[in-house]
Design an enzyme around this catalytic site. Structure first.
Site, PDB file in Angstrom:
ATOM      1  N   LYS A 283      35.014  40.414  37.990  1.00 48.42           N
ATOM      2  CA  LYS A 283      35.314  41.842  37.835  1.00 48.42           C
ATOM      3  C   LYS A 283      34.834  42.388  36.488  1.00 48.42           C
ATOM      4  CE  LYS A 283      38.765  42.317  41.364  1.00 48.42           C
ATOM      5  NZ  LYS A 283      38.816  40.925  41.869  1.00 48.42           N
TER       6      LYS A 283
HETATM    7  C1  LIG Z   1      38.602  40.547  43.203  1.00 43.12           C
HETATM    8  C2  LIG Z   1      38.255  39.113  43.459  1.00 43.12           C
HETATM    9  C3  LIG Z   1      37.671  38.692  44.676  1.00 43.12           C
HETATM   10  C4  LIG Z   1      37.433  39.635  45.845  1.00 43.12           C
HETATM   11  O1  LIG Z   1      36.445  40.597  45.582  1.00 43.12           O
HETATM   12  P1  LIG Z   1      36.332  41.900  46.507  1.00 43.12           P
HETATM   13  O2  LIG Z   1      35.282  42.737  45.877  1.00 43.12           O
HETATM   14  O3  LIG Z   1      37.689  42.549  46.472  1.00 43.12           O
HETATM   15  O4  LIG Z   1      35.975  41.453  47.876  1.00 43.12           O
HETATM   16  C5  LIG Z   1      37.319  37.356  44.817  1.00 43.12           C
HETATM   17  N1  LIG Z   1      37.570  36.464  43.835  1.00 43.12           N
HETATM   18  C6  LIG Z   1      38.136  36.822  42.661  1.00 43.12           C
HETATM   19  C7  LIG Z   1      38.380  35.787  41.620  1.00 43.12           C
HETATM   20  C8  LIG Z   1      38.484  38.157  42.420  1.00 43.12           C
HETATM   21  O5  LIG Z   1      39.057  38.504  41.262  1.00 43.12           O
END
Ligand SMILES: *Cc1c(COP(=O)(O)O)cnc(C)c1O
Length: 466
Positions: free
Chosen positions: A112
């Site tokens: 993120k």
């Molecule tokens: C947010 C997240 C996901 C999922 O990503 P999306 O874009 O919501 O599909 C997967 N793994 C981790 C570690 C995350 O923080």
């Protein structure tokens, strides 16, 4: 570039407004009216570019009306300069033609950061230009609040308030949020659960009068278009490193809200040869059930070892449904209204067209742990539980061994030590050097009652120009 709503009833907006808006007034999500398209020769000419340079080429068409070239280049240099690995998104090989793309070298050790480090800078830039101030309000169950906070720590025109349930997040999760220093960073521990926090945020967006009209409320959740945009870049980056665009790639993506994998779908539409996208889910498998049986139906939330993927509905999936319905907003609106009442399907030919590109697998906790252990035993490489789901799904769904299969590594294993223990391994994943003193750093947070008025009063009192 104009942005339109997936439900067809909201006016089109430019980039700045889309950045500041979140959900469209008709309840839909914004998508670009048309996408830039790059031909193979152009993509080929990007080989060897730094991550930030590549990011500029891919994203500039989306923002050019709002940001001069030099300013955007500088923003990208700063954004990707904070990553701990020089390659920003390095690739690790697991097997012949099988790779993990490490997207966890940013400040909070999860993918993120790629989007939120940029989003904070974009917001600050646009708000500064408009001489406005924004108050970001968000709720977290623990693992995603820190990326938003880190993304805003240097913002002058943004105050961020993140609500987490008091004493219901792990110490590492809490410390990742509460040790970030900055006058504009406010952690609120609510004496309630995550749903209480989320409800308060939602209600506050519905009625912003508690801010007295002096600031706007902004959201940085995963439906924000700018976050999706930033995630397109690493698909190109990985492909170029492995011989693209002259060979096609397959990606397996640990999926919750469908933001990350939707960016891969966009990369393909923008010209990158991608032959397969694997939706890797945990037991919260609404997308796997849809992809395998054309039935879209909400189930109860399950708590798993991969909490960042614990969802009941995948908000960004609406963006794919919009394309699958020939960009007919009315049809999407109808479908999602029906989906709120019970299971729905789409016409068979639309579903089949999605299946040409997408495969899916749902992976339970036991298989997640087995994968962590097997990969460690084979490669001495430690996967976090989200990435392990991606690797298992990649292996289960692979269509063609000639095509490089790249699993997106979404979090650092040290963020989720319980899954490592549950997998039977006795090693303890270490936090990277830049986080090693996390337990010595000073924490700042305020505990408030589970009461919307108290939380709103706190925000009204503590944002910068209050
Ligand atoms: C947010 C997240 C996901 C999922 O990503 P999306 O874009 O919501 O599909 C997967 N793994 C981790 C570690 C995350 O923080």
């Amino acid at each position: 570039m104009r942005y339109i709503s997936t439900r067809g009833e909201a006016p089109a907006l430019g980039f700045e407004d889309v950045l500041l808006t979140g959900l469209a007034p008709d309840g839909g999500l914004y998508v670009p009216e048309s996408l830039p398209h790059f031909n193979l020769e152009e993509i080929r000419s990007w080989r060897g570019l730094s991550y930030a340079e590549l990011a500029f080429n891919i994203m500039y068409p989306f923002v050019e009306e709002a940001i001069p070239e030099a300013d955007f280049r500088q923003m990208l240099d700063e954004t990707y300069g904070v990553f701990a690995h020089k390659a920003v998104a390095p690739l690790v090989q697991l097997d012949t033609n099988e790779w993990v793309l490490e997207l966890f070298r940013g400040p909070t050790l999860a993918f993120k950061d790629f989007a939120l480090q940029l989003l904070g800078r974009l917001l600050d830039y646009v708000l500064g230009k408009r001489q406005e101030h924004a108050v970001i309000m968000g709720a977290t169950s623990g693992d995603t609040g820190s990326a938003a906070i880190e993304g805003c720590r240097r913002c002058e025109h943004v105050d961020i308030f993140i609500l987490h349930p008091y004493q219901r997040v792990s110490e590492v999760q809490r410390r990742q949020m509460t040790t970030v220093q900055g006058d504009n960073i406010h952690n609120i521990a609510v004496r309630g659960n995550f749903d209480d926090c989320q409800r308060m945020v939602k209600e506050s967006f519905g009625d912003q009068s508690f801010l007295g009209g002096k600031a706007r409320l902004a959201a940085v959740n995963s439906i924000n278009w700018a976050r999706i945009m930033a995630q397109i870049v690493y698909y190109f980056h990985a492909s170029l490193a492995l011989g693209g665009p002259d060979r096609s790639m397959a990606f397996s993506v640990p999926t919750g809200n469908f933001g990350d994998i939707f960016a891969g779908y966009l990369a393909k539409k923008m010209g990158l040869p991608v032959s397969q996208l694997v939706i890797a889910t945990n037991k919260n498998d609404i997308l796997h059930r849809f992809m395998s049986g054309n039935k879209y139906e909400q189930h109860q939330l399950e708590h798993t070892l991969s909490p960042s993927m614990d969802i009941m509905v995948s908000s960004n999936f609406e963006r794919l449904l919009f394309d699958l319905h020939g960009r007919d907003g009315q049809a999407v609106k109808q479908l999602l209204e029906n989906a709120a009442k019970g299971p729905v399907s789409i016409e068979d030919y639309r579903w089949k067209s999605a299946r040409k590109l997408f495969d899916s697998a749902a992976v339970d906790d036991k298989t997640t742990c087995d994968t962590i252990r097997e990969v460690y035993e084979q490669n001495e490489y430690l996967l976090d539980p989200h990435t392990a789901i991606g690797v298992h799904a990649a292996r289960a769904c692979r269509r063609d061994v000639q095509v490089p299969m790249i699993t997106l590594g979404t979090a650092h294993p040290a963020k989720f030590p319980d899954a490592i223990t549950d997998s039977g391994l006795t090693i303890k994943p270490e936090l990277p050097a830049h986080m090693a003193d996390l337990f010595e750093r000073e924490e700042r947070y305020t505990v408030l009652d589970n009461d919307r008025a108290s939380v709103q009063a706190f925000i009204a009192e503590h944002w910068k120009n209050a």
